[in-house]
Design a protein around this motif. Structure first.
Motif, PDB file in Angstrom:
ATOM      1  N   VAL B 290       0.833  -1.199   0.000  1.00 21.97           N
ATOM      2  CA  VAL B 290       0.000   0.000   0.000  1.00 21.97           C
ATOM      3  C   VAL B 290       0.871   1.255   0.000  1.00 21.97           C
ATOM      4  N   LEU B 291       1.946   1.220   0.783  1.00 22.85           N
ATOM      5  CA  LEU B 291       2.870   2.365   0.818  1.00 22.85           C
ATOM      6  C   LEU B 291       3.439   2.620  -0.577  1.00 22.85           C
ATOM      7  N   PHE B 292       3.776   1.531  -1.217  1.00 21.83           N
ATOM      8  CA  PHE B 292       4.276   1.563  -2.582  1.00 21.83           C
ATOM      9  C   PHE B 292       3.271   2.268  -3.494  1.00 21.83           C
ATOM     10  N   VAL B 293       2.017   1.886  -3.363  1.00 25.27           N
ATOM     11  CA  VAL B 293       0.960   2.466  -4.197  1.00 25.27           C
ATOM     12  C   VAL B 293       0.782   3.944  -3.870  1.00 25.27           C
ATOM     13  N   ILE B 294       0.879   4.278  -2.584  1.00 27.32           N
ATOM     14  CA  ILE B 294       0.747   5.688  -2.197  1.00 27.32           C
ATOM     15  C   ILE B 294       1.837   6.517  -2.870  1.00 27.32           C
ATOM     16  N   THR B 295       3.070   6.023  -2.808  1.00 23.62           N
ATOM     17  CA  THR B 295       4.177   6.746  -3.437  1.00 23.62           C
ATOM     18  C   THR B 295       3.900   6.925  -4.918  1.00 23.62           C
ATOM     19  N   LEU B 296       3.384   5.862  -5.514  1.00 24.57           N
ATOM     20  CA  LEU B 296       3.031   5.918  -6.928  1.00 24.57           C
ATOM     21  C   LEU B 296       2.050   7.060  -7.174  1.00 24.57           C
ATOM     22  N   GLY B 297       1.004   7.112  -6.340  1.00 25.97           N
ATOM     23  CA  GLY B 297      -0.016   8.141  -6.510  1.00 25.97           C
ATOM     24  C   GLY B 297       0.558   9.540  -6.316  1.00 25.97           C
ATOM     25  N   VAL B 298       1.364   9.681  -5.255  1.00 23.16           N
ATOM     26  CA  VAL B 298       1.954  10.987  -4.964  1.00 23.16           C
ATOM     27  C   VAL B 298       2.815  11.452  -6.134  1.00 23.16           C
ATOM     28  N   ASN B 299       3.584  10.529  -6.676  1.00 21.93           N
ATOM     29  CA  ASN B 299       4.459  10.893  -7.778  1.00 21.93           C
ATOM     30  C   ASN B 299       3.693  11.250  -9.041  1.00 21.93           C
ATOM     31  N   MET B 300       2.602  10.510  -9.281  1.00 24.23           N
ATOM     32  CA  MET B 300       1.777  10.834 -10.438  1.00 24.23           C
ATOM     33  C   MET B 300       1.264  12.262 -10.315  1.00 24.23           C
ATOM     34  N   LEU B 301       0.822  12.582  -9.114  1.00 25.61           N
ATOM     35  CA  LEU B 301       0.299  13.914  -8.861  1.00 25.61           C
ATOM     36  C   LEU B 301       1.372  14.969  -9.114  1.00 25.61           C
ATOM     37  N   ALA B 302       2.566  14.690  -8.601  1.00 29.39           N
ATOM     38  CA  ALA B 302       3.657  15.658  -8.734  1.00 29.39           C
ATOM     39  C   ALA B 302       4.026  15.851 -10.207  1.00 29.39           C
TER      40      ALA B 302
ATOM     41  N   LYS C 173       9.360   8.195 -20.180  1.00 28.61           N
ATOM     42  CA  LYS C 173       8.329   8.549 -19.204  1.00 28.61           C
ATOM     43  C   LYS C 173       8.216   7.491 -18.128  1.00 28.61           C
ATOM     44  N   SER C 174       8.215   6.220 -18.567  1.00 32.36           N
ATOM     45  CA  SER C 174       8.017   5.192 -17.553  1.00 32.36           C
ATOM     46  C   SER C 174       9.234   5.090 -16.639  1.00 32.36           C
ATOM     47  N   ILE C 175      10.432   5.256 -17.195  1.00 33.49           N
ATOM     48  CA  ILE C 175      11.599   5.179 -16.307  1.00 33.49           C
ATOM     49  C   ILE C 175      11.570   6.306 -15.276  1.00 33.49           C
ATOM     50  N   THR C 176      11.349   7.527 -15.752  1.00 32.06           N
ATOM     51  CA  THR C 176      11.303   8.654 -14.802  1.00 32.06           C
ATOM     52  C   THR C 176      10.266   8.393 -13.729  1.00 32.06           C
ATOM     53  N   PHE C 177       9.122   7.940 -14.178  1.00 31.25           N
ATOM     54  CA  PHE C 177       8.035   7.739 -13.233  1.00 31.25           C
ATOM     55  C   PHE C 177       8.373   6.662 -12.209  1.00 31.25           C
ATOM     56  N   PHE C 178       8.874   5.541 -12.709  1.00 28.37           N
ATOM     57  CA  PHE C 178       9.094   4.441 -11.783  1.00 28.37           C
ATOM     58  C   PHE C 178      10.300   4.668 -10.879  1.00 28.37           C
ATOM     59  N   VAL C 179      11.223   5.472 -11.342  1.00 29.59           N
ATOM     60  CA  VAL C 179      12.323   5.846 -10.454  1.00 29.59           C
ATOM     61  C   VAL C 179      11.768   6.624  -9.257  1.00 29.59           C
ATOM     62  N   ASP C 180      10.834   7.513  -9.547  1.00 32.61           N
ATOM     63  CA  ASP C 180      10.199   8.245  -8.445  1.00 32.61           C
ATOM     64  C   ASP C 180       9.491   7.292  -7.501  1.00 32.61           C
ATOM     65  N   VAL C 181       8.816   6.315  -8.085  1.00 35.26           N
ATOM     66  CA  VAL C 181       8.100   5.360  -7.247  1.00 35.26           C
ATOM     67  C   VAL C 181       9.083   4.612  -6.355  1.00 35.26           C
ATOM     68  N   MET C 182      10.249   4.325  -6.926  1.00 35.53           N
ATOM     69  CA  MET C 182      11.251   3.577  -6.179  1.00 35.53           C
ATOM     70  C   MET C 182      11.703   4.310  -4.922  1.00 35.53           C
ATOM     71  N   THR C 183      11.655   5.640  -4.943  1.00 40.07           N
ATOM     72  CA  THR C 183      12.067   6.371  -3.749  1.00 40.07           C
ATOM     73  C   THR C 183      11.171   6.041  -2.568  1.00 40.07           C
ATOM     74  N   GLY C 184       9.985   5.498  -2.857  1.00 39.50           N
ATOM     75  CA  GLY C 184       9.049   5.233  -1.766  1.00 39.50           C
ATOM     76  C   GLY C 184       9.109   3.818  -1.235  1.00 39.50           C
ATOM     77  N   ILE C 185      10.079   3.040  -1.688  1.00 35.50           N
ATOM     78  CA  ILE C 185      10.189   1.681  -1.150  1.00 35.50           C
ATOM     79  C   ILE C 185      10.657   1.763   0.296  1.00 35.50           C
ATOM     80  N   PRO C 186       9.875   1.213   1.231  1.00 39.03           N
ATOM     81  CA  PRO C 186      10.331   1.244   2.618  1.00 39.03           C
ATOM     82  C   PRO C 186      11.615   0.433   2.742  1.00 39.03           C
ATOM     83  N   SER C 187      12.526   0.904   3.582  1.00 39.03           N
ATOM     84  CA  SER C 187      13.849   0.286   3.606  1.00 39.03           C
ATOM     85  C   SER C 187      13.792  -1.190   3.962  1.00 39.03           C
ATOM     86  N   ILE C 188      12.875  -1.549   4.862  1.00 38.37           N
ATOM     87  CA  ILE C 188      12.809  -2.956   5.259  1.00 38.37           C
ATOM     88  C   ILE C 188      12.400  -3.819   4.067  1.00 38.37           C
TER      89      ILE C 188
END
Lengths: 375, 316, 359
Positions: B290-302, C173-188
């Motif tokens: 879910v956190l992953f999805v949230i980040t996805l959403g936030v980034n889409m918005l940005a 586009k997809s690389i830029t986007f998914f790189v951003d998504v990657m920043t949100g991976i919890p460290s654990i």
């Protein structure tokens, strides 16, 4: 531009500084840890020589004791490559059952399901569970000028459920006629993480104060709301910083805080090594387990004199038969050391645990002696 | 979406494709694809591990009320903390970046930027203990004041925490943590603002602020947003600091200043994971998903926000 | 010396033109006004029961206001706004300094007692209670972080180059986007992913330093890509075009012109990325484990790392609690010094390679 020349001059000195720093690092790496080199020479002090790996994982509550055991064990067997990952009890049991580690440290015994898979993991289908780390859980509080309080199970449950909200509550005063209690709100602090300590504490409340505390025992604090903190250090830190706060934590960490003597039968018992191991020795074993499985159900409702019912019992879980000889030898030697008087004493000194009683030691010895390698 | 002007547009058809070019371009592209593969791997791992929790009957999920009831408050907590952090940190970070690039005396500017970068070097455990030992007690008076005077706003509904270990404190700790990230990247783009534009603005009689507003900020905007997003990513995923500071795990509450706060996803994972077994592990990983999805959403918005205005890049 | 030579009641909004006789506040007047405001703020705070935070807040507010009003009256709206922004920006910097100083002081105060030679030359091998050091953990952290950097920087930098110089369309586009998504991976989760990956490859129970490096790389790569991309984007196209015009191949243009121009920013970005992961605890514990002795080979068995070391010293102290806490704080201090040193090195390298510009 003048900056260019200025820069050149400066980079030269900087480069020197950089290479010096680099050389320093390399020098540091080359010399090795000064405390390690010496011990390697004095190998084989115990007469026997063991080698190979010994890998454990599990309870982080055992970490401090494990450091002490490791130090002592490697003093005798310096060639054994010992490691213990304090990943948590759940992770420890899982890794052991999956065959990734040689033994597990766990704040709870294996459940039925895990037991079944653990028996498959071990060569002969037999496992041992030894209650080798006993730690009394103290109820500690921060009240100026008060070092000790007597509280019954119902009162403790009332405080932690929020039924009793002030230190001058009649329920507290009734058990403590000689103490002047301040008019101060109680801040009850509980663990925010999933922990064996919470599991044992809630188990105690559930069994000994079932009328007040109705939630099933759980490693996660079952009530919503209230002050929560992470880990023993966290709860103790909060209580130390807040007058009127109360929490439950390993007795060894009580420090300057006031400690509650818990109502057992007609008397009030303080958490000490003796009172904790006394209750463990007199607790019934879990039924229907293997010959060397010494999992116990701590008798929370004990009426026995001098028995302190809030204890955390942490197990060492391993196989009776291992696939190869060196693992079997290493586990055997380590467990032998852990249950020895010396092993228990060094754990008490470093981790504040309660040494196991002679009865428990004899019992554990039968399991340790049975450890072999599958032929 | 509006196409951002790719800087490679003008030289789209190189006359000759040299082998060196081909190898370089190929390895660059391979790196990009590799990242996508890694991410796909992480996503596959998350989904694979989360499926048992998604399909399990509600009673088996911790709390006994199903996955949504378990994760819902965590999502709220995660967003509350991170948004608060971002609201506090972004203006501050932009201010710092401007100060270091255009206001501070030249000679000490570099040193000052360096000093702020130092904040990024501090491990999150230390932030946690600092928040617990220093910031939370320091904010105690604010908490009771806020409960008294701002109590009518749901965010400041009392009763105020007596220890200061609240979502508000967590937000501030997170803000301090992401400050260096945002300010470092903002600083970098601010210094890169074309000197010609800046000098032109000054030559026209603009004050320093007008020069910044006309020549620096438009130029650096996308960088600031990128920095803010990186910061938000860190704030959303921050584990240990939140776990140590927050008195959490109390279900969904909006109030920022009481001792009953929702926990955050990442800190909840850290607190519960070591002792978890069986379905509990799957539930925790599902919350990670879910956190992953949230980040996805936030980034889409940005992205959408950035792309809505034309990119102002030096490379166009 | 303020001599408001009033000639005519000039409106603040004067059409731009050659304004020679612009009226200005004398040089030290703004500072004086600001200090006066601060003093007033302190006085105000003293009225309502003195406390340092309120005094500072009132003081800064009043000081700023005083400067703004004076400037507005004398110098006009535009200049006043400029002064207002100046004090706002300076205040922002000042505010950021407060937690920084407090943090540094906390770490120094707690970390210095054990900041001795023994800490750097001893490991925890067979150490119980007091004494011991973090030699093993320091080297472990250096090895693993270096390895993670060696994995992340080439991949991250090449991806950034691809995004800025080559890519277009959907893949970009997809690389830029998914790189951003990657920043949100919890460290654990990154740790568990690396753990699952290596279990798949090498079977269960495997614990290697390199696993930790992979886990850290998952966290590090997006930061490297994102910050490098931003910096590369800012390299003026004129430079590239000039290079092409000279017949330089594109890849050489990137290597010889674009990267050196952006090197300072790249250094900052990479340092940030390293700083981001060097203090991670959870992913390292599940992948690298924890030992008390020294192991320098990341491809063979468990290693100790500073954050994990510090975390367990801090959270699971034995009865000699203070010794454990001291070690933990000193480890944190060493971690900070490490990153600072890294920062310096990155800056030196970027200075060294950066083209000498007129700026």
């Amino acid at each position: 531009m003048s900056r260019g020349t200025e820069l050149k001059l400066r980079t030269k000195t900087r480069a020197t500084a950089m290479s010096m720093a680099l050389a320093g690092t390399l020098a540091l790496a080359a010399c090795g840890a000064s405390n390690e080199s010496g011990s390697e020479g004095g190998g084989g002090g115990g007469g026997q020589s063991l080698s190979g790996d010994l890998v454990g994982a599990g309870s982080s509550a055992q970490q401090a004791a494990m450091e002490a055991w490791q130090a002592g064990f490697q003093g005798e067997y310096p060639d054994v490559n010992f490691s213990y990952d304090p990943v948590g009890s759940g992770g420890g049991r899982e890794q052991f059952v999956a065959g990734n580690t040689d033994f597990a440290g766990s704040d709870a015994a294996l459940d039925e399901e895990e037991l079944a898979t653990a028996q498959e993991r071990c060569a002969g289908g037999e496992i041992f569970e030894l209650p080798n780390y006993i730690s009394p859980i103290a109820v500690v509080f921060n009240l100026e000028g008060v070092d000790e309080l007597n509280l019954s199970a119902d009162t403790i449950a009332g405080i932690f459920t929020g039924g009793i909200t002030n230190w001058n509550d009649p329920a507290i005063a009734a058990d403590n006629p000689d103490v002047t209690l301040p008019d101060l709100p109680i801040t009850a602090v509980h663990r925010a993480d999933d922990s064996g300590t919470t599991d044992n504490f809630t188990d105690y409340l559930y069994q000994a104060a079932g009328d007040v505390w109705t939630n099933e025992p759980d490693g996660v604090w079952p009530l919503s709301g209230g002050e929560a903190a992470n880990g023993t250090s966290g709860v103790v830190g909060v209580v130390e910083g807040r007058e009127g706060a109360i929490t439950y934590a390993d007795a060894s960490r009580a420090g300057e805080l006031g400690v509650v003597s818990v109502g057992v039968g007609e008397e009030f018992v303080a958490p000490t090594a003796e009172s904790a191991s006394a209750v463990v020795e007199n607790s019934p074993a879990v039924e229907g387990r293997g010959e060397y499985d010494f999992a116990i159900e701590v008798n929370r409702e004990t009426e026995g004199s001098g028995e302190y019912p809030i204890v955390l019992v942490s197990y060492h879980i391993g196989c009776i038969e291992y696939d190869d000889q060196s693992t079997a030898d290493n586990v055997k030697a380590f467990m032998e050391y852990v249950i020895s008087e010396e092993g228990q004493a060094t754990a008490e000194e470093n981790a504040g645990s309660a040494p196991i009683s002679d009865g428990l030691r004899e019992q554990a010895m039968t399991a340790v002696e049975a450890i072999t390698a599958a032929s | 979406m509006t196409a951002t002007k790719a800087p490679s547009e003008p030289m789209r058809q190189p006359a000759v494709r040299r082998p060196g070019d081909r190898i370089f371009a190929g390895s660059a592209k391979a790196s990009g694809i590799f990242i996508l593969l890694v991410l796909a791997g992480v996503a596959a791992f998350l989904i694979g591990e989360a499926i048992p929790a998604l399909t399990a009957p509600a009673e088996e999920i911790p709390g006994g009320e199903g996955l949504a009831a378990y994760i819902g408050p965590l999502v709220l907590g995660t967003l509350l903390g991170a948004v608060l952090a971002l609201l506090v940190a972004t203006p501050l970070a932009v201010g710092i970046a401007l100060y270091v690039t255009y206001y501070a005396p030249r000679r000490i500017a570099a040193a000052m930027g360096y000093v702020i970068d130092l904040l990024a070097a501090i491990p999150s455990v230390v932030y946690g203990f600092w928040g617990l030992a220093v910031l939370a007690p320091a904010l105690r008076p604010f908490h009771s004041w806020a409960a008294d005077t701002l109590g009518f706003i749901p965010f400041f509904a009392g009763p105020a925490s007596t220890t200061g270990r609240t979502m508000f404190t967590v937000g501030l700790v997170l803000a301090v943590m992401i400050l260096p990230i945002i300010s470092a990247i903002s600083r970098e783009v601010f210094t890169q603002a074309p000197a010609l534009h800046r000098e032109a603005a000054l030559a026209l009689g603009a004050t320093r602020w007008e020069m910044i507003r006309m020549a620096v900020l438009p130029y650096g905007k996308s960088g600031v947003i990128a920095g803010a997003m990186l910061g938000l990513g860190r704030a959303l995923g921050e584990t240990m600091a939140v776990a140590i500071v927050l008195s959490g795990g109390a279900g969904a509450t909006l109030t920022l200043i009481s001792n009953s706060n929702p926990s955050t996803i990442a800190s909840n994972i850290a607190l519960r994971f070591p002792e978890a077994t069986g379905i509990d592990v799957n539930t925790l990983i599902a919350s990670g998903l879910v956190l992953f999805v949230i980040t996805l959403g936030v980034n889409m918005l940005a992205r959408w926000v950035v792309n809505r205005r034309a990119d102002f890049s030096g490379a166009n | 010396m303020s001599t408001p030579t009033r000639i005519a009641p000039e409106a603040p909004a004067r059409p731009a033109g050659p304004v020679r006789a612009q009226r200005r506040l004398p040089r030290f007047a703004p500072l004086g006004l600001f200090l006066a405001g601060v003093a007033l703020g302190f006085a105000l705070s003293a009225l309502s029961g003195f406390s340092i935070p309120t005094a500072v807040v009132y003081g800064v507010l009043l000081g700023t206001l005083a400067v703004y009003v004076a400037s507005r009256a004398v110098e006009g709206r535009r200049k006043a706004t400029d002064r207002l922004v100046t004090s706002l920006v300076t205040t922002a910097f000042g505010i950021a300094m407060v937690p920084l100083l407090s943090l540094v002081w906390t770490v120094l105060d707690n970390g210095l007692p054990r900041f001795d030679a023994a800490f750097f030359t001893n490991s925890m091998y067979r150490v119980v209670g007091e004494g011991g050091g973090a030699y093993h953990a320091i080297l472990g952290t250096l090895v693993i972080t270096a390895l993670a950097t060696a994995i992340s920087v080439p991949i991250g930098l090449m991806t950034a180059i691809y995004l800025v110089e080559y890519a277009s369309g959907r893949l970009k586009k997809s690389i830029t986007f998914f790189v951003d998504v990657m920043t949100g991976i919890p460290s654990i989760v990154a740790g568990l992913f690396a753990f699952a990956l290596f279990t798949l490859l090498f079977g269960g129970g495997v614990r290697l330093g390199v696993m930790g490096a992979v886990a850290l790389s998952v966290l590090m790569i997006p930061v490297v890509v994102r910050s490098c991309e931003e910096v590369l984007k800012l390299v003026p196209n004129e430079l590239r075009e000039a290079s092409y015009a000279l017949g330089v191949p594109k890849w050489r243009t990137v290597v010889k012109v674009v990267l050196p121009t952006a090197i300072a920013g790249l250094g900052t970005g990479i340092t940030l990325a390293v700083a981001r992961v060097v203090g991670e605890t959870a992913p390292l514990l599940v992948t690298v484990g924890l030992i008390t002795g020294t192991n320098l080979n990341p491809f063979d068995g468990r290693m100790a790392t500073l954050p994990v070391f510090a975390f367990y010293q801090l959270t699971q102290p034995g009865t000699a609690t203070q010794a454990f806490l001291d070690r933990a704080w000193t480890a944190a201090l060493v971690l900070i010094i490490l990153v600072m040193a890294l920062n310096v090195v990155a800056r030196l390298i970027s200075r060294f390679f950066a083209p000498k510009t007129g700026r």
